[in-house]
Motif scaffolding. Structure first.
Motif: not given
Ligand SMILES: [Zn+2]
Length: 285
Positions: A92, A95, A98, A103, A108, A110-111, A144-146, A149
């Motif tokens: 992974y 990402s 945000m 993203n 990444c 986030w996906q 933060h998206p990561d 997640q």
């Protein structure tokens, strides 16, 4: 894997450096006390901003490879030998912050499919059988998206592992009590003129700040402050340390905490204010 140690702590983080900033003193202390400390990092931080000018040419996979080396050095400083990348290095990728087009990269984190990533993490939980697992709150500490997640994947993995034979007795989120942060920033403002940093951050720049009463646990890692600082220094692309302060690429000075704080979110609290993550859990494997 060799025989399991009696006390086993697992930490789940988004990028190399998060573990040292949030939990470096805790990790060094438990490793020194003979506990098994296992770090699972979800990405190599390939989209991190690089501080040293001479390393700014690094990006993408080259930066990821470099940061894996930094992580290795940080773990040496903390005395931690078991550290892994979720699904293997490069499974992974970072990402980015945000709202950026990064993203949308299908590779990444986030996906990532949460159940699939959680399945990979559950396998590690079932192998290590930690009594304690540490990760972020539902906002990932700071959005933060990561990190968000990582929270989702870690909490889902705990559920999956519970259904498959290992119910992690205690799960904690990283926290910092507001009064501690406020006092530290007051001290930082007094010290700033003597530091190599121009500006101070603000209380709300610190991830996981909550009202004091929400914090259940404080781990005094004062004796491991220099190990934590060394681990943070190892992440040289991301952090500049001037004890007891540091900056990230935004150049805003923050306090470096050697007592680290947690909120117990799964499991029984042994005492009203815990000073040991393993309080109340038996030592039998
Ligand atoms: Zn991070």
């Amino acid at each position: 894997m060799t025989e399991l140690r009696s006390r086993r702590l697992m930490l789940v983080h988004a990028h190399p450096d998060d573990e040292s900033i949030n939990n470096g003193a805790t990790m060094a202390r438990y490793a020194a006390e003979g506990a098994q400390v296992t770090l699972v990092t979800c990405t190599l931080g390939e989209r991190g901003e690089v501080i040293p000018p001479e390393l700014r040419h690094l990006s993408g996979a080259a930066l990821g490879g470099h940061r894996l080396g930094e992580l290795r050095e940080a773990m040496r400083a903390l005395g931690v030998t078991d550290f892994r990348l979720l699904g293997g290095a490069g499974r992974y990728c970072d990402s980015g912050m945000m709202g950026l087009p990064d993203n949308d990269d299908p590779g990444c984190f986030w996906q990532a499919d949460v159940d699939q990533a959680a399945g990979l993490l559950a396998d590690v939980i079932l192998e290590v059988r930690p009594q304690v697992l540490v990760t972020y709150d539902e906002n990932g500490g700071y959005g933060h998206p990561d990190h968000i997640q990582t929270h989702r994947v870690a909490m889902r993995a705990v559920e999956l592992a519970a259904g498959a034979g290992w119910d992690v007795p205690k799960v904690y989120w990283n926290r910092v009590p507001r009064s501690v942060v406020e006092e530290s920033f007051a001290r930082l403002h007094d010290d700033l003129a003597g530091l190599p940093f121009d500006k101070a951050g603000a209380v709300d720049d610190v991830p996981g700040v909550v009202a004091d009463e929400q914090v259940t646990t404080g781990i005094d890692g004062t004796a491991y402050g220099s190990a934590k600082a060394a681990a943070m220094r190892a992440h040289a692309t991301q952090i500049t340390v001037e004890e007891p302060y540091f900056v990230l690429s935004n150049e805003l000075a923050q306090p470096l905490f050697t007592t680290e704080y947690y909120e117990l979110v799964r499991g029984e609290r042994a005492v009203s204010r815990e000073s040991d993550l393993f309080a109340g859990v038996g030592e039998a494997p």
